[in-house]
Design an enzyme around this catalytic site. Sequence first.
Site, PDB file in Angstrom:
ATOM      1  N   ILE A 155       0.838  -1.211   0.000  1.00  7.47           N
ATOM      2  CA  ILE A 155       0.000   0.000   0.000  1.00  7.47           C
ATOM      3  C   ILE A 155       0.871   1.257   0.000  1.00  7.47           C
ATOM      4  O   ILE A 155       0.627   2.199  -0.758  1.00  7.47           O
ATOM      5  CB  ILE A 155      -0.975  -0.014   1.202  1.00  7.47           C
ATOM      6  CG1 ILE A 155      -1.945  -1.197   1.062  1.00  7.47           C
ATOM      7  CG2 ILE A 155      -1.731   1.298   1.313  1.00  7.47           C
ATOM      8  CD1 ILE A 155      -2.764  -1.493   2.299  1.00  7.47           C
ATOM      9  N   THR A 231      -4.563   5.164   7.463  1.00  7.32           N
ATOM     10  CA  THR A 231      -5.461   4.175   6.842  1.00  7.32           C
ATOM     11  C   THR A 231      -4.970   2.772   7.184  1.00  7.32           C
ATOM     12  O   THR A 231      -5.377   1.799   6.552  1.00  7.32           O
ATOM     13  CB  THR A 231      -5.488   4.323   5.299  1.00  7.32           C
ATOM     14  OG1 THR A 231      -4.140   4.210   4.822  1.00  7.32           O
ATOM     15  CG2 THR A 231      -6.097   5.623   4.849  1.00  7.32           C
ATOM     16  N   SER A 232      -4.092   2.663   8.198  1.00 11.94           N
ATOM     17  CA  SER A 232      -3.475   1.358   8.460  1.00 11.94           C
ATOM     18  C   SER A 232      -4.169   0.594   9.582  1.00 11.94           C
ATOM     19  O   SER A 232      -4.954  -0.318   9.315  1.00 11.94           O
ATOM     20  CB  SER A 232      -1.986   1.538   8.731  1.00 11.94           C
ATOM     21  OG  SER A 232      -1.338   0.308   8.577  1.00 11.94           O
ATOM     22  N   ARG A 233      -3.874   0.930  10.825  1.00 12.88           N
ATOM     23  CA  ARG A 233      -4.560   0.324  11.969  1.00 12.88           C
ATOM     24  C   ARG A 233      -4.663   1.357  13.070  1.00 12.88           C
ATOM     25  O   ARG A 233      -3.707   2.104  13.324  1.00 12.88           O
ATOM     26  CB  ARG A 233      -3.800  -0.900  12.494  1.00 12.88           C
ATOM     27  CG  ARG A 233      -3.968  -2.166  11.673  1.00 12.88           C
ATOM     28  CD  ARG A 233      -5.392  -2.752  11.744  1.00 12.88           C
ATOM     29  NE  ARG A 233      -5.538  -3.948  10.940  1.00 12.88           N
ATOM     30  CZ  ARG A 233      -5.961  -3.988   9.671  1.00 12.88           C
ATOM     31  NH1 ARG A 233      -6.320  -2.872   9.062  1.00 12.88           N
ATOM     32  NH2 ARG A 233      -6.067  -5.130   9.040  1.00 12.88           N
ATOM     33  N   ASP A 257      -9.064   6.428   8.752  1.00 10.75           N
ATOM     34  CA  ASP A 257     -10.006   5.406   8.285  1.00 10.75           C
ATOM     35  C   ASP A 257     -10.075   4.275   9.312  1.00 10.75           C
ATOM     36  O   ASP A 257     -10.855   3.343   9.150  1.00 10.75           O
ATOM     37  CB  ASP A 257      -9.524   4.854   6.930  1.00 10.75           C
ATOM     38  CG  ASP A 257     -10.503   3.861   6.332  1.00 10.75           C
ATOM     39  OD1 ASP A 257     -11.700   4.217   6.223  1.00 10.75           O
ATOM     40  OD2 ASP A 257     -10.098   2.729   5.984  1.00 10.75           O
ATOM     41  N   GLU A 262     -12.256   0.975  17.285  1.00  7.75           N
ATOM     42  CA  GLU A 262     -13.251   0.830  16.209  1.00  7.75           C
ATOM     43  C   GLU A 262     -14.103  -0.421  16.329  1.00  7.75           C
ATOM     44  O   GLU A 262     -15.219  -0.467  15.821  1.00  7.75           O
ATOM     45  CB  GLU A 262     -12.576   0.874  14.838  1.00  7.75           C
ATOM     46  CG  GLU A 262     -11.741  -0.344  14.501  1.00  7.75           C
ATOM     47  CD  GLU A 262     -11.177  -0.290  13.075  1.00  7.75           C
ATOM     48  OE1 GLU A 262     -10.534   0.698  12.720  1.00  7.75           O
ATOM     49  OE2 GLU A 262     -11.388  -1.267  12.328  1.00  7.75           O
ATOM     50  N   GLN A 295     -13.173   2.033   5.428  1.00  8.38           N
ATOM     51  CA  GLN A 295     -13.709   1.785   4.085  1.00  8.38           C
ATOM     52  C   GLN A 295     -12.644   1.880   2.995  1.00  8.38           C
ATOM     53  O   GLN A 295     -12.961   1.764   1.812  1.00  8.38           O
ATOM     54  CB  GLN A 295     -14.855   2.774   3.768  1.00  8.38           C
ATOM     55  CG  GLN A 295     -14.385   4.197   3.454  1.00  8.38           C
ATOM     56  CD  GLN A 295     -15.511   5.089   2.974  1.00  8.38           C
ATOM     57  OE1 GLN A 295     -16.272   5.614   3.776  1.00  8.38           O
ATOM     58  NE2 GLN A 295     -15.635   5.289   1.675  1.00  8.38           N
ATOM     59  N   ALA A 296     -11.363   2.061   3.406  1.00  5.83           N
ATOM     60  CA  ALA A 296     -10.326   2.281   2.386  1.00  5.83           C
ATOM     61  C   ALA A 296     -10.233   1.112   1.410  1.00  5.83           C
ATOM     62  O   ALA A 296      -9.949   1.299   0.236  1.00  5.83           O
ATOM     63  CB  ALA A 296      -8.976   2.534   3.057  1.00  5.83           C
ATOM     64  N   PHE A 297     -10.498  -0.087   1.886  1.00  3.81           N
ATOM     65  CA  PHE A 297     -10.374  -1.285   1.026  1.00  3.81           C
ATOM     66  C   PHE A 297     -11.595  -1.458   0.123  1.00  3.81           C
ATOM     67  O   PHE A 297     -11.581  -2.318  -0.765  1.00  3.81           O
ATOM     68  CB  PHE A 297     -10.268  -2.551   1.902  1.00  3.81           C
ATOM     69  CG  PHE A 297     -11.574  -2.909   2.570  1.00  3.81           C
ATOM     70  CD1 PHE A 297     -12.035  -2.223   3.665  1.00  3.81           C
ATOM     71  CD2 PHE A 297     -12.371  -3.923   2.051  1.00  3.81           C
ATOM     72  CE1 PHE A 297     -13.252  -2.527   4.257  1.00  3.81           C
ATOM     73  CE2 PHE A 297     -13.607  -4.246   2.629  1.00  3.81           C
ATOM     74  CZ  PHE A 297     -14.036  -3.534   3.738  1.00  3.81           C
TER      75      PHE A 297
END
Length: 331
Positions: A155, A231-233, A257, A262, A295-297
């Site tokens: 990524i 956008t990773s973790r 993200d 979460e 939702q990045a994926f």
Amino acid sequence: MKIVFFSAQPYDNLFFNRYNDTLGFELVFQEVRLTERTINLADGADAVCVFVNDKVTAEVCKELSAKGVKIIALRCAGFNNVDLEAAKANGLRVCRVPAYSPEAVAEHALALILTLNRKTHKAYNRVREQNFSLNGLLGFNLHGKTVGVIGTGNIGKAFCRIMLGMGCKVQAFDLIANKDLEALGVTYHPLTEVFKSDILSLHCPLNNQTAYLINDDTIAMMKKGVMLINTSRGGLVDTKATIKGLKSGQIAYLGIDVYEQEEHLFFRDLSSAVIQDDEIQRLMSFPNVLITAHQAFFTDEALSQIATTTLNNVQQLLKMGNLNNQAALLV
Ligand code: NAI
């Protein structure tokens, strides 16, 4: 052969069933997360298929093994939620989808950057209310800015290429420098240097070395007015420290993200609920914070690839006890 899916959403059902037509597995979709309390839903399964917020603890591994489950198939890239040692000790094979459209995540990181910078979300609402004023919408050119990238795997690489294309200077930190990226103009530096970028984007996995990589001390090392993108973790970022950084102005923009708590919120419609998490409520109250719910994926291409790779992994493991694609096999 039966595969029980946990944390399943309608789109999982759609994409997995589409590809399963050619394979003929019995697919059972459960909306709940896999925990010690929901594990009985895995009765009779050969494999369980889990996602980012299913907690595959040592106890869960033990019980899965006792039920005759042989495979834990992650339908995602990250695997910080699985106790790999316990899986191995209980004879469970663990596989994942190492690279499914890395561009999907990299492009979403760019979407967060552009929305935070050019405030298109605010402009959209304003214009619909016939407010054509530009006050408060001032942005900055990305061209010429320095972008710091932490983690240049699948990524991170895609993200570096995008940002080079925007005319940015890209500096990176990874345990191993990528020669192809260096040839394109990306430079590798110690973390302390990379923290001084105008925009900082996280693309490394969550593990013992990277947990709370973004904390009070590292935020203090950043350039005043930095834009931070994750956008990773969620666990890479100490939320409390970030809130302090936002209040002081050290962080001028935050795009996330993923969020450390979460699992209690994302992938659900909580629009009528009273949210108990005060930290996300505080984050949501900042005008310069943009949150998307993991939702990045979420692109057609990525979901197709996730379904095909996951089912192929399970098929090969069940039939041959091994995988051609060794990168997908964790244990
Ligand atoms: P990858 O395994 O291809 O790349 C990870 C890179 O991070 C590697 O180059 C590795 O050397 C580097 N790295 C490891 N430890 C590091 C450290 N301490 N400091 C700096 N770099 C380090 O993984 P990929 O596919 O690029 O995914 C990256 C992360 O993105 C995943 O671990 C996952 O958590 C997250 N992800 C998020 C998604 C979303 O929808 N928001 C979707 C897919 C992945």
